[in-house]
Design a protein around this motif. Structure first.
Motif, PDB file in Angstrom:
ATOM      1  N   VAL A 108      45.298  42.305  34.714  1.00  0.00           N
ATOM      2  CA  VAL A 108      45.586  40.869  34.713  1.00  0.00           C
ATOM      3  C   VAL A 108      44.696  40.164  35.735  1.00  0.00           C
ATOM      4  N   HIS A 109      44.563  40.739  36.934  1.00  0.00           N
ATOM      5  CA  HIS A 109      43.711  40.145  37.973  1.00  0.00           C
ATOM      6  C   HIS A 109      42.248  40.136  37.558  1.00  0.00           C
ATOM      7  N   ILE A 110      41.794  41.203  36.950  1.00  0.00           N
ATOM      8  CA  ILE A 110      40.397  41.281  36.491  1.00  0.00           C
ATOM      9  C   ILE A 110      40.137  40.229  35.417  1.00  0.00           C
ATOM     10  N   LEU A 111      41.049  40.091  34.463  1.00  0.00           N
ATOM     11  CA  LEU A 111      40.880  39.085  33.406  1.00  0.00           C
ATOM     12  C   LEU A 111      40.921  37.672  33.978  1.00  0.00           C
ATOM     13  N   ALA A 112      41.798  37.423  34.951  1.00  0.00           N
ATOM     14  CA  ALA A 112      41.859  36.096  35.578  1.00  0.00           C
ATOM     15  C   ALA A 112      40.563  35.808  36.324  1.00  0.00           C
ATOM     16  N   LEU A 113      40.033  36.794  37.034  1.00  0.00           N
ATOM     17  CA  LEU A 113      38.769  36.618  37.740  1.00  0.00           C
ATOM     18  C   LEU A 113      37.630  36.362  36.762  1.00  0.00           C
ATOM     19  N   ALA A 114      37.608  37.099  35.668  1.00  0.00           N
ATOM     20  CA  ALA A 114      36.555  36.896  34.661  1.00  0.00           C
ATOM     21  C   ALA A 114      36.638  35.488  34.068  1.00  0.00           C
ATOM     22  N   LEU A 132      52.478  53.632  38.135  1.00  0.00           N
ATOM     23  CA  LEU A 132      51.033  53.631  37.940  1.00  0.00           C
ATOM     24  C   LEU A 132      50.659  52.690  36.799  1.00  0.00           C
ATOM     25  N   ALA A 133      51.409  52.761  35.702  1.00  0.00           N
ATOM     26  CA  ALA A 133      51.131  51.886  34.560  1.00  0.00           C
ATOM     27  C   ALA A 133      51.283  50.415  34.955  1.00  0.00           C
ATOM     28  N   LYS A 134      52.285  50.115  35.766  1.00  0.00           N
ATOM     29  CA  LYS A 134      52.489  48.737  36.218  1.00  0.00           C
ATOM     30  C   LYS A 134      51.315  48.280  37.085  1.00  0.00           C
ATOM     31  N   ALA A 135      50.864  49.153  37.979  1.00  0.00           N
ATOM     32  CA  ALA A 135      49.730  48.811  38.846  1.00  0.00           C
ATOM     33  C   ALA A 135      48.466  48.584  38.029  1.00  0.00           C
ATOM     34  N   VAL A 136      48.250  49.424  37.025  1.00  0.00           N
ATOM     35  CA  VAL A 136      47.073  49.263  36.159  1.00  0.00           C
ATOM     36  C   VAL A 136      47.158  47.955  35.392  1.00  0.00           C
ATOM     37  N   ARG A 137      48.331  47.627  34.848  1.00  0.00           N
ATOM     38  CA  ARG A 137      48.505  46.356  34.134  1.00  0.00           C
ATOM     39  C   ARG A 137      48.228  45.174  35.051  1.00  0.00           C
ATOM     40  N   GLN A 138      48.762  45.223  36.280  1.00  0.00           N
ATOM     41  CA  GLN A 138      48.531  44.129  37.225  1.00  0.00           C
ATOM     42  C   GLN A 138      47.055  44.006  37.577  1.00  0.00           C
ATOM     43  N   SER A 139      46.385  45.130  37.738  1.00  0.00           N
ATOM     44  CA  SER A 139      44.946  45.099  38.029  1.00  0.00           C
ATOM     45  C   SER A 139      44.174  44.477  36.880  1.00  0.00           C
TER      46      SER A 139
END
Length: 140
Positions: A20-26, A11-18
């Motif tokens: 990262v994707h949110i920051l890249a999109l921003a 779960l922690a890995k999935a949250v970290r990956q999410s």
């Protein structure tokens, strides 16, 4: 307990990956240009020759930079040859060609964007109406 630790680490890995994707999109959306409307006046590129926007309810011809990409969109009509000219900072490093289909053709037509001039040109075929949904890189 071991299975909960595995679930928690997954779960922690999935949250970290999410995140990262949110920051890249921003970061990507913060570098978006506003849309530039072809033929819209106010310093925007005019249409060349007889080309015009198709009109309501269709999207007008526009372009913008999205990071290292340039995106074109809209429906144009009633022309042949050069459609409009992209400003220098929106041009590809080398010429690019795209296949498009207009409403009066049974085969694809070619739209080319010249690197040196920025001309967006219908190279082949004959159309009354044509969808511009094109994207290309501005980096070599």
């Amino acid at each position: 307990m071991a299975q909960y630790a595995t679930f928690d680490s997954g779960l922690a890995k999935a949250v970290r990956q999410s995140l990262v994707h949110i920051l890249a999109l921003a970061a990507a959306t913060s570098s978006l240009d506003p849309w530039h409307t072809v033929g819209g006046g106010g310093g925007e590129p005019p249409f060349i020759g007889a080309w015009v926007n198709e009109g309501a309810p269709w999207q007008v011809a526009q372009f913008r930079k999205e990071g290292d990409l340039v995106r074109l969109r809209g429906v144009v009509q009633s022309g042949s040859g050069d459609i409009f000219t992209l400003p220098v900072r929106y041009r590809p490093p080398a010429g690019v060609k795209f296949l498009v289909v207009g409403n009066t053709t049974t085969t694809a037509s070619t739209v080319m964007i010249e690197a040196s001039t920025g001309n967006v040109t219908l190279m082949s075929g004959s159309v009354l109406q044509m969808q511009l949904d094109l994207c290309f890189s501005i980096t070599a």
